[in-house]
Design a protein around this motif. Structure first.
Motif, short mmCIF file in Angstrom:
data_model
loop_
_atom_site.label_atom_id
_atom_site.label_comp_id
_atom_site.label_asym_id
_atom_site.label_seq_id
_atom_site.Cartn_x
_atom_site.Cartn_y
_atom_site.Cartn_z
N GLN A 310 124.52 -9.41 26.83
CA GLN A 310 123.43 -10.09 26.15
C GLN A 310 123.75 -11.56 25.88
O GLN A 310 122.90 -12.44 26.05
CB GLN A 310 123.09 -9.37 24.83
CG GLN A 310 122.40 -8.04 24.99
CD GLN A 310 123.35 -6.92 25.41
OE1 GLN A 310 124.58 -7.10 25.35
NE2 GLN A 310 122.80 -5.79 25.81
N GLU A 311 124.99 -11.82 25.48
CA GLU A 311 125.38 -13.21 25.23
C GLU A 311 125.37 -14.01 26.52
O GLU A 311 124.94 -15.18 26.54
CB GLU A 311 126.77 -13.24 24.59
CG GLU A 311 127.23 -14.64 24.23
CD GLU A 311 128.62 -14.65 23.61
OE1 GLU A 311 129.23 -15.75 23.58
OE2 GLU A 311 129.09 -13.58 23.19
N ARG A 314 121.73 -14.80 27.38
CA ARG A 314 121.20 -15.91 26.59
C ARG A 314 121.74 -17.25 27.09
O ARG A 314 121.00 -18.24 27.17
CB ARG A 314 121.55 -15.71 25.11
CG ARG A 314 120.74 -14.65 24.41
CD ARG A 314 120.85 -14.79 22.90
NE ARG A 314 122.24 -14.67 22.45
CZ ARG A 314 122.81 -13.52 22.11
NH1 ARG A 314 122.12 -12.39 22.21
NH2 ARG A 314 124.07 -13.49 21.70
N ALA A 357 114.91 -14.46 22.05
CA ALA A 357 114.21 -14.10 20.82
C ALA A 357 115.10 -14.25 19.59
O ALA A 357 114.67 -14.77 18.56
CB ALA A 357 113.69 -12.66 20.93
N ALA A 358 116.36 -13.82 19.69
CA ALA A 358 117.25 -13.91 18.53
C ALA A 358 117.52 -15.36 18.16
O ALA A 358 117.50 -15.74 16.97
CB ALA A 358 118.57 -13.19 18.84
N ASP A 359 117.76 -16.22 19.15
CA ASP A 359 117.99 -17.63 18.88
C ASP A 359 116.77 -18.30 18.26
O ASP A 359 116.89 -19.09 17.31
CB ASP A 359 118.38 -18.37 20.16
CG ASP A 359 119.74 -17.95 20.69
OD1 ASP A 359 120.46 -17.26 19.95
OD2 ASP A 359 120.06 -18.30 21.84
N ASP A 361 114.33 -16.83 16.57
CA ASP A 361 114.13 -16.31 15.21
C ASP A 361 115.02 -17.04 14.22
O ASP A 361 114.57 -17.39 13.11
CB ASP A 361 114.41 -14.81 15.17
CG ASP A 361 113.34 -14.00 15.89
OD1 ASP A 361 112.24 -14.56 16.12
OD2 ASP A 361 113.59 -12.83 16.21
N GLN A 362 116.26 -17.29 14.60
CA GLN A 362 117.17 -18.01 13.71
C GLN A 362 116.69 -19.44 13.48
O GLN A 362 116.74 -19.96 12.36
CB GLN A 362 118.58 -18.02 14.30
CG GLN A 362 119.25 -16.65 14.33
CD GLN A 362 120.61 -16.70 14.98
OE1 GLN A 362 121.12 -17.76 15.32
NE2 GLN A 362 121.22 -15.53 15.15
#
Length: 390
Positions: A310-311, A314, A357-359, A361-362
């Protein structure tokens, strides 16, 4: 001019939207070299068409970048419908947005240059957009060094696109090249040596399989009277027997029948032979690095730069796909603005990319929690246009 026949008849009869280069037909030849030539045609043949690692690298980037959602906005608003969006959604009768951008990104990765042709339409914007092949295009500089025209040559015929006297019919997008003022430098050119090494390693493996998947050996002849030379007929017969009965995968394991005076001496793998697979893997990693793809995403064994898949995924979007897509869409929006005079910005929307999405959202949470920023400043920090008054 010499090639006026290519443009003769324009403006006569009913107007049809079509690419000016659509009717041209080409033929090409090729050659071989110890190191592959570094022109676009040869690199495409040896790299994209003959090397699975480079092929997958180009496909991964081109498909990921062409699938990115795009947004159109100016300084005041974001558009849901707009003629530019409609043109990008259906650029020509044969292609949709994803097909057009995949071809454009692919050519940019293979040659360092991407070309879009604007076909005149009834409105201010072009009626159609077409991607042109870089290997057929040549730039004609003017007296000031800037492009004055582009020549598209195929099969002995040439069509000239003049870049003066109105909106430019060609959008030339090029990668950075430190030693060329007019053409770009592609990742495939930087990975050319690694591609040749990987292709040679694959050819070596194929030859090993053709030889029953084992190293070659030597047949030693000692005659009855101690002589060590075969007659011409004996030599030809021995070579024929070896080729027909003991070479190739279908003859693997077949016992060898040697007549008097012949002795088989097998040869083992040398240390350099044993390291050949590692050399091939190292070349594959170099190709992936040149294109900006974490080797982990391509299944290449070796040291893991990222902690997990996943990393790495990204990082692939953040460091490779988004910068490339941002560069291309910015060039296209600036080019299309020259037709309408309307300053609009076409860019990819990272908020709609699942891998980021995670980046995102942060980032939204961090900007939203910044009490020292006004709502207008928060929207600007997130790349959003200001709210309309009222």
């Amino acid at each position: 001019m010499k090639f006026d026949f290519l443009r003769r008849g324009r403006g006569q009869g009913p107007e049809h939207k079509a690419s000016a280069t659509g009717a041209l037909v080409t033929f090409r030849g090729g050659g071989r070299a110890v190191w592959s030539p570094r022109d676009t045609v040869s690199l495409t043949r040896t790299g994209f068409q003959s090397n699975p690692v480079a092929f997958r690298a180009v496909k991964m980037i081109a498909e990921a970048a062409s699938a990115l959602p795009v947004i159109l906005q100016d300084r005041n608003r974001r558009y849901e419908t707009h003629p530019v969006l409609e043109l990008i959604r259906r650029p020509n009768a044969a292609q949709g947005r994803a097909d057009l951008f995949e071809a454009l990104y692919g050519f940019l990765l293979l040659s360092g240059n991407g070309y879009l042709e604007a076909v005149p339409g009834g409105a201010a914007l072009p009626g159609e957009l077409h991607v042109l092949r870089p290997d057929r295009m040549s730039l004609v500089p003017g007296a000031d060094g800037w492009p004055a025209a582009y020549d598209y040559a195929v099969g002995g015929r040439t069509h000239r696109f003049s870049m003066t006297g109105g909106p430019p019919p060609i959008c030339h997008i090029r990668a950075f090249h430190p030693q060329d003022d007019h053409y770009g430098f592609s990742p495939l050119q930087a990975a050319g040596v690694a591609v040749d090494v990987h292709n040679s390693a694959s050819a070596w493996s194929k030859a090993l399989l053709d030889n029953a998947a084992r190293p070659s050996g030597a047949i030693v002849y000692r005659g009855v009277d101690g002589q060590g030379n075969l007659s011409a007929d004996q030599y030809d017969r021995l070579v024929s027997e070896m080729e027909s009965h003991h070479q190739g995968a279908r003859n693997a394991g077949r016992p060898m029948l040697l007549e008097g005076g012949l002795d088989w001496k097998p040869m083992g793998f040398s240390p350099s032979d044993m390291e050949f697979q590692k050399t091939k893997e190292a070349a594959a990693r170099e190709i992936a690095v040149a294109f900006g793809i974490p080797p982990m995403l391509m299944g290449i064994p070796g040291e893991a730069t990222y902690a997990n898949y996943q990393e790495a995924h990204r990082a692939f979007y953040r460091l490779t796909v988004l910068p490339l897509a941002g560069k291309v869409t910015a060039a296209i929006s600036q080019w299309l603005s020259s037709f309408t005079g309307e300053e609009v910005e076409l860019r990819p929307d990272p908020d709609q990319v699942p891998a980021l999405a995670a980046d995102r959202d942060q980032q939204w949470a961090r900007v939203g929690a910044a009490d020292f920023l006004s709502p207008a400043e928060k929207r600007a920090a997130l790349g959003l246009p200001p709210l309309a008054e009222g």
